[in-house]
Write a protein that holds these residues in place. Structure first.
Motif, PDB file in Angstrom:
ATOM      1  N   GLN A 111       0.929  -1.199  -0.049  1.00  0.00           N
ATOM      2  CA  GLN A 111      -0.052   0.061  -0.012  1.00  0.00           C
ATOM      3  C   GLN A 111       0.971   1.211   0.056  1.00  0.00           C
ATOM      4  O   GLN A 111       0.405   2.292  -0.783  1.00  0.00           O
ATOM      5  CB  GLN A 111      -1.016   0.071   1.290  1.00  0.00           C
ATOM      6  CG  GLN A 111      -1.788  -1.386   1.035  1.00  0.00           C
ATOM      7  CD  GLN A 111      -2.608  -1.561   2.435  1.00  0.00           C
ATOM      8  OE1 GLN A 111      -2.267  -1.055   3.524  1.00  0.00           O
ATOM      9  NE2 GLN A 111      -3.063  -2.847   2.630  1.00  0.00           N
ATOM     10  N   MET A 121      -6.085   3.780  -2.009  1.00  0.00           N
ATOM     11  CA  MET A 121      -6.235   2.855  -1.400  1.00  0.00           C
ATOM     12  C   MET A 121      -7.460   2.837  -0.639  1.00  0.00           C
ATOM     13  O   MET A 121      -8.153   3.733  -0.046  1.00  0.00           O
ATOM     14  CB  MET A 121      -5.259   2.424  -0.439  1.00  0.00           C
ATOM     15  CG  MET A 121      -4.863   3.114   0.443  1.00  0.00           C
ATOM     16  SD  MET A 121      -3.425   2.805   1.686  1.00  0.00           S
ATOM     17  CE  MET A 121      -4.247   1.897   2.773  1.00  0.00           C
ATOM     18  N   GLN A 174      -7.255  -3.041   4.809  1.00  0.00           N
ATOM     19  CA  GLN A 174      -6.906  -2.242   3.614  1.00  0.00           C
ATOM     20  C   GLN A 174      -6.373  -2.837   2.422  1.00  0.00           C
ATOM     21  O   GLN A 174      -5.914  -4.024   2.355  1.00  0.00           O
ATOM     22  CB  GLN A 174      -5.820  -1.193   4.183  1.00  0.00           C
ATOM     23  CG  GLN A 174      -6.219  -0.486   5.542  1.00  0.00           C
ATOM     24  CD  GLN A 174      -5.562   0.617   5.885  1.00  0.00           C
ATOM     25  OE1 GLN A 174      -4.318   0.894   6.022  1.00  0.00           O
ATOM     26  NE2 GLN A 174      -6.344   1.842   5.848  1.00  0.00           N
ATOM     27  N   SER A 175      -6.624  -2.261   1.424  1.00  0.00           N
ATOM     28  CA  SER A 175      -6.091  -2.849   0.092  1.00  0.00           C
ATOM     29  C   SER A 175      -5.850  -1.693  -0.811  1.00  0.00           C
ATOM     30  O   SER A 175      -6.306  -0.450  -0.735  1.00  0.00           O
ATOM     31  CB  SER A 175      -6.971  -3.801  -0.564  1.00  0.00           C
ATOM     32  OG  SER A 175      -8.089  -3.252  -0.680  1.00  0.00           O
ATOM     33  N   ASN A 176      -5.076  -1.730  -1.968  1.00  0.00           N
ATOM     34  CA  ASN A 176      -5.037  -0.872  -3.068  1.00  0.00           C
ATOM     35  C   ASN A 176      -6.209  -0.600  -3.794  1.00  0.00           C
ATOM     36  O   ASN A 176      -6.908  -1.571  -4.073  1.00  0.00           O
ATOM     37  CB  ASN A 176      -3.636  -1.117  -3.877  1.00  0.00           C
ATOM     38  CG  ASN A 176      -2.269  -0.910  -3.244  1.00  0.00           C
ATOM     39  OD1 ASN A 176      -2.352   0.064  -2.289  1.00  0.00           O
ATOM     40  ND2 ASN A 176      -1.188  -1.712  -3.224  1.00  0.00           N
ATOM     41  N   GLN A 209       0.050  -8.325  -1.496  1.00  0.00           N
ATOM     42  CA  GLN A 209      -0.983  -7.792  -0.376  1.00  0.00           C
ATOM     43  C   GLN A 209      -0.810  -8.992   0.498  1.00  0.00           C
ATOM     44  O   GLN A 209      -1.197  -8.794   1.718  1.00  0.00           O
ATOM     45  CB  GLN A 209      -1.974  -7.604  -0.904  1.00  0.00           C
ATOM     46  CG  GLN A 209      -3.293  -6.961  -0.003  1.00  0.00           C
ATOM     47  CD  GLN A 209      -2.893  -5.832   0.629  1.00  0.00           C
ATOM     48  OE1 GLN A 209      -2.834  -4.779   0.196  1.00  0.00           O
ATOM     49  NE2 GLN A 209      -2.450  -6.015   2.067  1.00  0.00           N
TER      50      GLN A 209
END
Ligand SMILES: NCCCC(=O)O
Length: 240
Positions: A111, A121, A174-176, A209
């Motif tokens: 990220q 993100m 969380q993630s891009n 990830q």
């Protein structure tokens, strides 16, 4: 000479100490590198020297990321943030990439890599990404591969793992979201969550990830090859 690989330290909120995960140092040593822990120092001259000294940068996993860094205010689902770490990693990363030194970025690191590149993100993927999500915070043991990732053909990730489908572990909320043009989304889960990104402009700047360091510990072949490829890229860079 074995390449020196800087691992960005993690920090617990309210504690005056740094830490790194054993799995990170073990995977780097096993692949032939010499890991060192990088505390969150400040100062452009100091960071420049640090970037010069290391042969490669390993952006380790950890807490959430300060949302104003990508132009947002905090979402209710945002977790703990350590702004000094965000700042340190972004500044060091810029200098390391300027020198075209290899970067392997894990989970939160993937990220940070995307934010540094100009991407953004999800602060809390389950509440911000519509659709039927997979379980991205697995309750299985850390080293267990729990979902699949489709790998882009011809990508660095493909070349490293020699595979177009990986089974990976998952420990993130969380993630891009948007990845800029000069980066390739080289791994994606079946629910659309971005699992791997890589720079089209640098020799080795890969963000994952998931946590190959945990899977490498259990002997997973693809994870071991990712670390071997990273350390080998750091060795080549150091020999120039
Ligand atoms: N954002 C920090 C990495 C872990 C997570 O995404 O939950």
């Amino acid at each position: 000479m074995r390449p020196i690989i800087g691992i960005t330290a993690s920090k617990e909120l309210g504690k005056d100490e740094y830490n790194v995960e054993l799995a990170d140092t073990e995977a780097i040593v096993r692949a032939g590198g010499l890991p060192i822990m990088l505390p969150h120092i400040e100062g452009q001259a100091e960071l420049e020297e640090l970037a010069e000294h290391i042969d490669g940068l390993f952006l380790a996993g950890g807490w959430d990321i300060e949302p104003t860094l990508f132009g947002e205010e905090p979402h209710p689902g945002l977790g703990v943030i350590i702004p000094s770490r965000d700042r340190f990693e972004l500044e060091l990363l810029e200098k390391v990439l300027e020198k075209n030194k290899p970067v392997l970025a894990i989970c939160r690191g993937a990220q940070i890599l995307n934010i540094a590149a100009g991407g953004d993100m999800y602060q809390d993927t389950p509440s911000q990404l519509a659709g039927n999500l997979l379980q991205h915070q697995q309750r299985a043991p850390k080293e267990h591969g729990s979902h699949f990732v489709e790998v882009a053909e011809g990508s660095l990730l493909h070349r490293l793992t020699d595979s177009l489908k990986l089974k990976v572990n998952s420990r993130h909320h969380q993630s891009n979201r948007h990845v800029p043009e000069h980066y390739l989304v080289s791994g994606i889960a079946s629910d659309g969550v971005i699992e791997a990104i890589e720079s089209k402009e640098h020799g080795f700047a890969l963000g994952l990830q998931w946590h190959p360091e945990n899977m490498a510990r259990a002997g997973d072949a693809a994870s071991l090859r990712i670390f071997e490829g990273f350390v080998s890229a750091c060795t080549e860079e150091g020999d120039e």
